[in-house]
Design a protein around this motif. Structure first.
Motif, PDB file in Angstrom:
ATOM      1  N   GLN A  57       0.842  -1.208   0.000  1.00 46.38           N
ATOM      2  CA  GLN A  57       0.000   0.000   0.000  1.00 46.38           C
ATOM      3  C   GLN A  57       0.869   1.246   0.000  1.00 46.38           C
ATOM      4  O   GLN A  57       0.626   2.199  -0.760  1.00 46.38           O
ATOM      5  CB  GLN A  57      -0.904  -0.022   1.232  1.00 46.38           C
ATOM      6  N   TYR A  94      -3.393   3.969  -8.982  1.00 46.83           N
ATOM      7  CA  TYR A  94      -3.866   3.941  -7.602  1.00 46.83           C
ATOM      8  C   TYR A  94      -5.320   4.374  -7.491  1.00 46.83           C
ATOM      9  O   TYR A  94      -6.082   3.834  -6.682  1.00 46.83           O
ATOM     10  CB  TYR A  94      -2.975   4.839  -6.740  1.00 46.83           C
ATOM     11  N   SER A 107      -7.778   3.922  -9.527  1.00 45.32           N
ATOM     12  CA  SER A 107      -8.730   2.877  -9.921  1.00 45.32           C
ATOM     13  C   SER A 107      -8.834   1.789  -8.864  1.00 45.32           C
ATOM     14  O   SER A 107      -9.847   1.094  -8.779  1.00 45.32           O
ATOM     15  CB  SER A 107      -8.334   2.274 -11.273  1.00 45.32           C
ATOM     16  N   PHE A 108      -7.788   1.627  -8.043  1.00 42.47           N
ATOM     17  CA  PHE A 108      -7.810   0.606  -6.994  1.00 42.47           C
ATOM     18  C   PHE A 108      -8.815   0.954  -5.895  1.00 42.47           C
ATOM     19  O   PHE A 108      -9.348   0.066  -5.229  1.00 42.47           O
ATOM     20  CB  PHE A 108      -6.430   0.468  -6.335  1.00 42.47           C
ATOM     21  N   LEU A 117     -12.320  -0.803  -5.634  1.00 44.17           N
ATOM     22  CA  LEU A 117     -12.405  -2.266  -5.606  1.00 44.17           C
ATOM     23  C   LEU A 117     -12.795  -2.780  -4.216  1.00 44.17           C
ATOM     24  O   LEU A 117     -12.478  -2.151  -3.202  1.00 44.17           O
ATOM     25  CB  LEU A 117     -11.061  -2.879  -5.992  1.00 44.17           C
ATOM     26  N   ARG A 134      -9.806  -7.823  -3.520  1.00 44.95           N
ATOM     27  CA  ARG A 134      -9.263  -7.551  -4.859  1.00 44.95           C
ATOM     28  C   ARG A 134      -8.325  -6.344  -4.814  1.00 44.95           C
ATOM     29  O   ARG A 134      -7.337  -6.298  -5.545  1.00 44.95           O
ATOM     30  CB  ARG A 134     -10.402  -7.315  -5.856  1.00 44.95           C
ATOM     31  N   ARG A 135      -8.644  -5.380  -3.959  1.00 42.15           N
ATOM     32  CA  ARG A 135      -7.775  -4.204  -3.836  1.00 42.15           C
ATOM     33  C   ARG A 135      -6.407  -4.599  -3.281  1.00 42.15           C
ATOM     34  O   ARG A 135      -5.373  -4.114  -3.747  1.00 42.15           O
ATOM     35  CB  ARG A 135      -8.428  -3.151  -2.940  1.00 42.15           C
ATOM     36  N   ILE A 163      -4.498  -6.423  -6.256  1.00 42.75           N
ATOM     37  CA  ILE A 163      -4.000  -5.564  -7.333  1.00 42.75           C
ATOM     38  C   ILE A 163      -2.906  -4.623  -6.809  1.00 42.75           C
ATOM     39  O   ILE A 163      -1.953  -4.296  -7.535  1.00 42.75           O
ATOM     40  CB  ILE A 163      -5.154  -4.754  -7.992  1.00 42.75           C
ATOM     41  N   THR A 164      -3.008  -4.220  -5.545  1.00 42.91           N
ATOM     42  CA  THR A 164      -1.965  -3.369  -4.961  1.00 42.91           C
ATOM     43  C   THR A 164      -0.654  -4.147  -4.843  1.00 42.91           C
ATOM     44  O   THR A 164       0.427  -3.607  -5.106  1.00 42.91           O
ATOM     45  CB  THR A 164      -2.407  -2.835  -3.589  1.00 42.91           C
ATOM     46  N   TYR A 205       0.802  -4.392  -8.323  1.00 42.11           N
ATOM     47  CA  TYR A 205       1.409  -3.109  -8.699  1.00 42.11           C
ATOM     48  C   TYR A 205       2.761  -2.943  -7.997  1.00 42.11           C
ATOM     49  O   TYR A 205       3.741  -2.501  -8.607  1.00 42.11           O
ATOM     50  CB  TYR A 205       0.477  -1.949  -8.337  1.00 42.11           C
ATOM     51  N   SER A 248      -3.999  -8.219 -14.164  1.00 42.67           N
ATOM     52  CA  SER A 248      -4.956  -7.297 -13.528  1.00 42.67           C
ATOM     53  C   SER A 248      -6.389  -7.710 -13.829  1.00 42.67           C
ATOM     54  O   SER A 248      -7.244  -7.724 -12.937  1.00 42.67           O
ATOM     55  CB  SER A 248      -4.709  -5.870 -14.012  1.00 42.67           C
ATOM     56  N   PRO A 280     -12.138  -0.969 -13.134  1.00 38.01           N
ATOM     57  CA  PRO A 280     -10.845  -0.322 -12.823  1.00 38.01           C
ATOM     58  C   PRO A 280     -10.000  -0.065 -14.068  1.00 38.01           C
ATOM     59  O   PRO A 280      -9.372   0.995 -14.188  1.00 38.01           O
ATOM     60  CB  PRO A 280     -10.173  -1.327 -11.885  1.00 38.01           C
TER      61      PRO A 280
END
Length: 277
Positions: free
Chosen positions: A8, A19, A21-22, A25, A29-30, A33-34, A37, A134, A232
């Motif tokens: 994060q 960031y 678009s995250f 979520l 899922r957030r 995807i974080t 990334y 993603s 996203p």
């Protein structure tokens, strides 16, 4: 600091458009995807922040080993520890993580691309693969969605190349294909020495039009049934296309400055795309 908190922090500090678009979520899922990334940032920084090529290669080799350890359930780095629980639920393929590292290694071996075919291969490794991973995290029910994500990743990378022409040149890299530089009569020396010209503007307009075409091709591939899950990516597309418009409106003065959107505008574009569904 937990692995999730580490990722994060990595995402927030980067200031990346991704960031925004995250934020929309669901929590699980957030987190996934974080972590993805953060993985991309870590391996990218290995190349960008290391001046000794041999050291950068060794670090990338370490990351290859670490990916294997993650796949076996024994990660040691905070990023791979954060990623590992999400591999099975979202069917994240280990070969795609290795492909991302391949792309970073390409930056150590190559600073020019002869044609768009060669550039697309590079973009597949550093962006399209990230798009596929993603999309799996966001939610996929049809194969066409993965094709959409692959092409959307290409569009994002083409936008990055346009935005970062000057910054990349200062590192000795030119991602615009050699045959296109020749077609528009823009010597590589002009880019390396930040010489803006009418021919350069024409060249960049050509790059921008191609990127917009790829966005259109990508969006046409997204099945309606997966559109809601893939919001996203659609938010990112809205932000990146607005950035592309801004760069064009500014006359493609990308050799000496890095054009960006304000955080408020990015958040507004993300929100507008979200509520549109």
């Amino acid at each position: 600091m937990s692995p999730d908190e580490y990722c994060q922090q990595k995402a927030v500090q980067s200031g990346s458009s991704f960031y925004y678009s995250f934020l929309f979520l669901p929590a699980e899922r957030r987190r996934a995807i974080t972590a993805l990334y953060a993985f991309c940032r870590e391996v990218d920084d290995t190349v960008d922040e290391c001046t000794d090529i041999s050291v950068a290669r060794n670090k990338l080799m370490w990351w290859r080993t670490e990916v294997q350890a993650m796949l076996k359930g024994n990660p040691s780095h905070p990023v791979t520890k954060a990623l590992q629980p999400h591999l099975a639920p979202y069917e994240l393929d280990g070969k795609h993580f290795q492909a991302i590292i391949d792309g970073m290694e390409m930056d150590l071996d190559q600073t020019r691309y002869l044609d768009f075919t060669g550039l697309k291969r590079y973009c597949w490794h550093v962006a399209s693969v990230v798009g596929i991973l993603s999309a799996r995290i966001f939610g996929v029910t049809k194969d066409e969605t993965l094709q959409y994500a692959e092409k959307l990743g290409l569009a994002f990378q083409l936008t990055n190349i346009i935005r970062d022409v000057g910054e990349d040149a200062r590192k000795g890299r030119i991602y615009i294909p050699v045959n296109e530089l020749q077609q528009f009569q823009v010597p590589a020396a002009d880019i390396l020495n930040a010489r803006h010209s009418e021919n350069f503007e024409k060249l960049m307009r050509f790059q921008a039009e191609r990127a917009q075409d790829v966005y259109e091709e990508a969006l046409a591939l997204l099945p309606k049934s997966d559109r809601r899950a893939q919001r996203p990516g659609l938010m990112m597309a809205a932000i990146y296309r607005a950035l592309l418009d801004e760069i064009q409106h500014d006359g493609f003065h990308v050799l000496t400055q890095k054009i960006s959107l304000t955080p408020i505008r990015k958040l507004w574009l993300a929100w507008k795309t979200y509520v549109r569904g």
